[in-house]
Design an enzyme around this catalytic site. Structure first.
Site, PDB file in Angstrom:
ATOM      1  CB  ALA A  61      -0.877  -0.014   1.239  1.00 29.39           C
ATOM      2  N   GLY A 100       0.865  -5.049   0.809  1.00 34.01           N
ATOM      3  CA  GLY A 100      -0.313  -5.148  -0.057  1.00 34.01           C
ATOM      4  C   GLY A 100      -0.008  -5.825  -1.384  1.00 34.01           C
ATOM      5  CD  GLU A 103      -2.234  -7.530   2.844  1.00 36.26           C
ATOM      6  OE1 GLU A 103      -1.966  -6.385   2.433  1.00 36.26           O
ATOM      7  OE2 GLU A 103      -2.844  -7.754   3.893  1.00 36.26           O
ATOM      8  CD  GLU A 123       1.810  -5.596   5.394  1.00 34.39           C
ATOM      9  OE1 GLU A 123       2.677  -6.444   5.631  1.00 34.39           O
ATOM     10  OE2 GLU A 123       1.029  -5.678   4.424  1.00 34.39           O
TER      11      GLU A 123
HETATM   12  N1  3HC Z   1       4.670   3.446  -0.136  1.00 31.32           N
HETATM   13  C1  3HC Z   1       5.073   4.624  -0.642  1.00 31.32           C
HETATM   14  N2  3HC Z   1       6.297   4.834  -1.166  1.00 31.32           N
HETATM   15  C2  3HC Z   1       7.122   3.783  -1.197  1.00 31.32           C
HETATM   16  C3  3HC Z   1       6.773   2.525  -0.701  1.00 31.32           C
HETATM   17  C4  3HC Z   1       5.470   2.366  -0.149  1.00 31.32           C
HETATM   18  N3  3HC Z   1       5.030   1.204   0.334  1.00 31.32           N
HETATM   19  N4  3HC Z   1       7.819   1.696  -0.865  1.00 31.32           N
HETATM   20  C5  3HC Z   1       8.786   2.412  -1.450  1.00 31.32           C
HETATM   21  N5  3HC Z   1       8.372   3.672  -1.658  1.00 31.32           N
HETATM   22  C6  3HC Z   1       9.105   4.764  -2.306  1.00 31.32           C
HETATM   23  C7  3HC Z   1      10.325   5.210  -1.501  1.00 31.32           C
HETATM   24  O1  3HC Z   1       9.973   6.138  -0.516  1.00 31.32           O
HETATM   25  C8  3HC Z   1      11.191   5.816  -2.586  1.00 31.32           C
HETATM   26  O2  3HC Z   1      10.648   7.078  -2.877  1.00 31.32           O
HETATM   27  P1  3HC Z   1      11.608   8.292  -3.325  1.00 31.32           P
HETATM   28  O3  3HC Z   1      12.325   7.812  -4.541  1.00 31.32           O
HETATM   29  O4  3HC Z   1      10.673   9.411  -3.549  1.00 31.32           O
HETATM   30  O5  3HC Z   1      12.528   8.500  -2.160  1.00 31.32           O
HETATM   31  C9  3HC Z   1      10.916   4.908  -3.777  1.00 31.32           C
HETATM   32  O6  3HC Z   1       9.662   4.284  -3.510  1.00 31.32           O
HETATM   33  C10 3HC Z   1      11.955   3.837  -3.979  1.00 31.32           C
HETATM   34  O7  3HC Z   1      12.127   3.126  -2.753  1.00 31.32           O
HETATM   35  P2  3HC Z   1      13.569   2.624  -2.277  1.00 31.32           P
HETATM   36  O8  3HC Z   1      14.540   3.731  -2.398  1.00 31.32           O
HETATM   37  O9  3HC Z   1      13.391   1.983  -0.964  1.00 31.32           O
HETATM   38  O10 3HC Z   1      13.879   1.556  -3.417  1.00 31.32           O
HETATM   39  P3  3HC Z   1      14.579   0.131  -3.287  1.00 31.32           P
HETATM   40  O11 3HC Z   1      14.594  -0.436  -4.653  1.00 31.32           O
HETATM   41  O12 3HC Z   1      15.864   0.251  -2.530  1.00 31.32           O
HETATM   42  O13 3HC Z   1      13.603  -0.746  -2.370  1.00 31.32           O
HETATM   43  C11 3HC Z   1      11.494  -1.695  -1.662  1.00 31.32           C
HETATM   44  C12 3HC Z   1      12.306  -1.037  -2.812  1.00 31.32           C
HETATM   45  C13 3HC Z   1      12.135  -3.040  -1.285  1.00 31.32           C
HETATM   46  C14 3HC Z   1      10.100  -1.892  -2.188  1.00 31.32           C
HETATM   47  C15 3HC Z   1      11.518  -0.768  -0.432  1.00 31.32           C
HETATM   48  O14 3HC Z   1      11.163   0.540  -0.832  1.00 31.32           O
HETATM   49  C16 3HC Z   1      10.547  -1.181   0.649  1.00 31.32           C
HETATM   50  O15 3HC Z   1      10.879  -2.018   1.454  1.00 31.32           O
HETATM   51  N6  3HC Z   1       9.354  -0.570   0.658  1.00 31.32           N
HETATM   52  C17 3HC Z   1       8.376  -0.768   1.726  1.00 31.32           C
HETATM   53  C18 3HC Z   1       7.683  -2.092   1.614  1.00 31.32           C
HETATM   54  C19 3HC Z   1       6.625  -2.172   2.681  1.00 31.32           C
HETATM   55  O16 3HC Z   1       6.878  -2.013   3.855  1.00 31.32           O
HETATM   56  N7  3HC Z   1       5.389  -2.460   2.259  1.00 31.32           N
HETATM   57  C20 3HC Z   1       4.266  -2.530   3.151  1.00 31.32           C
HETATM   58  C21 3HC Z   1       3.477  -1.235   3.046  1.00 31.32           C
HETATM   59  S1  3HC Z   1       2.145  -1.195   4.150  1.00 31.32           S
HETATM   60  C22 3HC Z   1       0.968  -2.150   3.406  1.00 31.32           C
HETATM   61  O17 3HC Z   1       1.189  -2.676   2.342  1.00 31.32           O
HETATM   62  C23 3HC Z   1      -0.312  -2.244   4.109  1.00 31.32           C
HETATM   63  C24 3HC Z   1      -1.201  -3.262   3.504  1.00 31.32           C
HETATM   64  O18 3HC Z   1      -1.134  -4.454   4.208  1.00 31.32           O
HETATM   65  C25 3HC Z   1      -2.653  -2.775   3.527  1.00 31.32           C
END
Ligand code: 3HC
Length: 690
Positions: A61, A100, A103, A123
């Protein structure tokens, strides 16, 4: 459009196309609903191949939306529509599938992933629980124990492990192509995950997960809630389980911990080359590291890990052998922990040369000096580096306190000197303070940032001052801890108060690990310039006189009988009582919250000073330094984020109260007064956007 749809014969394609990482925001959710409706309106469609970008199938998400109330269509509803769709969806997992994104894959009838991609539900690392069916579908698919492991730790797994667990059905180098031609019967026989039986209860697995979370994620709310929800899947039907999951997700995402963790997540991503720095970095395929002690060996190993060639320089044959042993020890530990293979160890050894002849580093384009912390030693090292390395090599010092400008002044061209302050153990700790001297060139700075990126470290730019950002804050933390010790508390009480706050250990246990002699040498360095009106507490000096240098000598602030856990040492209390007597102080008891209030306010006041002076560029840089270099609890978002939770007004009131005891230590910085008066947060006041 962030979702593209098209058909080729009987096969429909849905592509998530929201670079860089396919975060699933409102636009994507709407696009997916449209895609379901499109698929259901098509004639003769046999399947939908759902795929994403090479970098990410979907990163979850869009966490940038979490500060505002949720907007429909909500992700769980979107995913339920996909699972219920008349046309079966196949997930072709082209890149990471997290949160997400995972999921979403779980609502497809079949999952094929590219080898090596990471899949998981991280998450809890953002302070929330999976909120779109993850806690209910995953245990139905892979069983309770495996789902608990994945969800409560938030650690993703590789596609290989995901296949072993049954999270995906197969792997393919080209998952889109494979999904396109997959036998239709196989897809149709594959059940909807939401229709699978509830997983079998497993009390042992639940208890194990709870124990792990209590020890590894102490004080954090989300992991325990995640365990409750996964466990719920054994007794509840899918709609009810998902409703409870959603309620927990929405509640947590607006809570303080989730806000703090999001703040650090985005701050870490924002830590990169400042926009104003446009110079090209110098090359660093061959790096010279000077000094093979604990720090230098750790730095050398960090470079080896990142594929670089390293020449580790020492003073003589004996020191060279010691340096070699120090690196070997790290290699052996990495092998033991399964972090590297035998082949990886050999490869690292082959790229390392340990020598006491500077000429062997004559083609190194970057040097990092990690020699003894003495200005004379540093100057002679830099003179030797100047003599032997190429004229345009960037020369960095890893000094923790010494004046980078004075070191640079020894060179014909001081502009190639930059501070690169690593944290021990340097191959593990993520922080890298990049210290900009008065004459540091943009090229040298850019090299520091490029290196940080290459080493996967978090770079924070610092100006020159005693201790730079982190150690300058630390000095004030320790000064106030010593005052509390003198005036009434024990190291144990002070440490406990900080552990309750969320630190892994308090200031005294930490010093016992690093050694009391280091801080002692630093105090001697400052003797000549110390303000004579500022109270100087001698307890630590007396400990050093007694040979109590910390864990390495069997005793420091604590005793470690038989090398085991720490026990209180009555001598410390005696010294404190004696010193208080000499200083005519009537000792008193401090409650844990009083201890925390003092230590926190001391750090915040100093951090604000650092920001006012422009040593650090933004409040979030202070957060990164404290979290990634000094063990400040990540779930509190870092020192300045925490300060904003308390509020400038309250901090000002506390500092003014304490300044009545000792104005030199506690006088509030002007910016705290300003923020208190205007109601501006520190994050806004020091946003770094000038
Ligand atoms: N939401 C919004 N922005 C995100 C994001 C997310 N989930 N994941 C990454 N981004 C953004 C980063 O902030 C960054 O933005 P910027 O260029 O403006 O600074 C850009 O995407 C690239 O991210 P990274 O620099 O981290 O790129 P990498 O290639 O090194 O890593 C990744 C990619 C492995 C996907 C890493 O970004 C990551 O771990 N992201 C978070 C994953 C996460 O925690 N997901 C769960 C979200 S909560 C959820 O899904 C709730 C659901 O259950 C309802």
């Amino acid at each position: 459009m962030s979702v593209d749809v098209w058909r080729e014969g009987a096969v429909g394609f849905v592509k998530l196309n929201n670079p860089p990482v396919n975060a699933i925001g409102l636009d994507t959710r709407k696009g997916l609903i449209d895609a379901v409706e499109w698929a259901e309106a098509q004639d003769g469609l046999s399947r939908i191949v759902l795929h994403g970008l090479d970098r990410a199938f979907a990163a979850g998400a869009d966490a940038r939306e979490f500060d505002a109330p949720p907007v429909a269509p909500h992700l769980p509803d979107v995913l339920n529509r996909i699972e219920a769709c008349d046309v079966p969806w196949v997930a072709a997992i082209t890149g990471v599938a997290l949160g997400g994104g995972c999921e979403l894959a779980l609502t497809c009838r079949y999952r094929i992933a590219k080898p090596g991609v990471q899949i998981g539900l991280p998450e809890v690392t953002l302070g929330v629980v999976p909120g779109a069916g993850g806690t209910q579908r995953l245990p139905r698919l892979i069983g309770l124990k495996a789902a608990l492991d994945l969800i409560s730790t938030g650690k993703p797994v590789s596609a290989e492990r995901a296949e072993e667990l049954g999270l995906i059905d197969g792997r393919a180098d080209d998952p889109v192509e494979t999904a396109h031609h997959l036998d239709l019967g196989t897809i149709e026989l594959s059940p909807r995950v939401g229709n699978l039986e509830r997983p079998k209860p497993n009390e042992t697995a639940v208890e194990q997960a709870r124990t792990l979370v209590r020890s590894k994620s102490t004080n954090q709310i989300a992991p325990a809630r995640a365990i409750d929800l996964v466990t719920l899947s054994t007794t509840t039907d899918l709609p009810d389980g998902m409703a409870q999951e959603r309620a927990a997700f929405v509640e947590l995402r607006q809570g303080e911990q989730a806000r703090a963790l999001r703040h650090i997540f985005f701050a870490e991503r924002g830590a990169r080359v400042p926009r104003s720095l446009t110079a090209d970095p110098g090359a660093f395929d061959h790096v010279a590291v000077v000094g093979g002690g604990t720090m230098g060996a750790g730095i050398a190993y960090a470079f080896l890990n990142a594929g670089l060639r390293v020449t580790l320089l020492e003073t003589d044959a004996e020191a060279t052998a010691r340096a070699q042993d120090n690196v070997e020890r790290i290699i052996a530990a990495s092998l033991k922990r399964g972090l590297i293979s035998d082949g990886g160890a050999t490869d690292r050894r082959q790229r390392l040369d340990v020598s006491f002849d500077y000429a062997s580093a004559s083609d190194a384009t970057l040097a990092v000096e990690a020699a003894f912390e003495s200005m004379d030693v540093k100057k002679s090292v830099f003179t030797a580096l100047q003599k032997h390395l190429p004229k345009n090599a960037v020369l960095a010092t890893n000094t923790s306190y010494l004046d980078v400008n004075e070191i640079a002044a020894t060179l014909d061209d001081p502009s190639r000197v930059v501070g690169l302050h690593f944290f021990a153990p340097a191959h593990i700790m993520k922080l890298l303070e990049i210290v900009q001297g008065e004459r540091t060139s943009d090229r040298a700075l850019a090299t520091g940032f490029a290196l940080a990126k290459h080493l996967k470290k978090v770079p924070v730019l610092s100006g020159v001052c005693d201790g730079f950002i982190g150690n300058r804050i630390l000095a004030h933390y320790r000064e106030v801890a010593d005052t509390v010790l003198l005036e009434g508390s024990t190291p144990w009480e002070i440490d406990e108060a900080m552990v309750e706050f969320g630190y892994a250990m308090g200031p005294y246990e930490t010093q016992d690990l690093s050694g009391l002699d280091i801080a002692h040498a630093n105090r001697r360095r400052l003797d000549a310039t110390r303000d004579p009106n500022r109270r100087y507490i001698k307890i630590a000096d007396r400990m050093v006189e007694l040979g109590k240098l910390g864990k390495k000598t069997g005793a420091g602030w604590y005793r470690y009988p038989g090398g085991a856990g720490k026990v209180e040492d009555p001598i410390v209390a005696d010294l404190a009582i004696e010193e208080a007597h000499f200083a005519k102080i009537t000792r008193r008891e401090y409650s844990p919250s009083e201890i925390r209030e003092r230590l926190m306010c001391a750090m915040i006041n100093e951090a604000v000073g650092i920001l006012e002076e422009g040593i650090a560029a933004s409040a979030s840089d202070i957060d990164l330094v404290t979290v990634f270099g000094y063990g400040f609890p990540r779930w509190r978002g870092g020192l300045m984020h925490y300060a904003d939770q308390i509020g400038a007004k309250n901090i000002l009131a506390t500092l003014e109260k304490l300044a009545k005891e000792d104005a030199l230590v506690w006088s509030p910085r002007q910016a705290i007064r300003d923020c208190a008066q205007t109601g501006t947060s520190f994050a806004q006041h020091f946003s770094g956007k000038k």
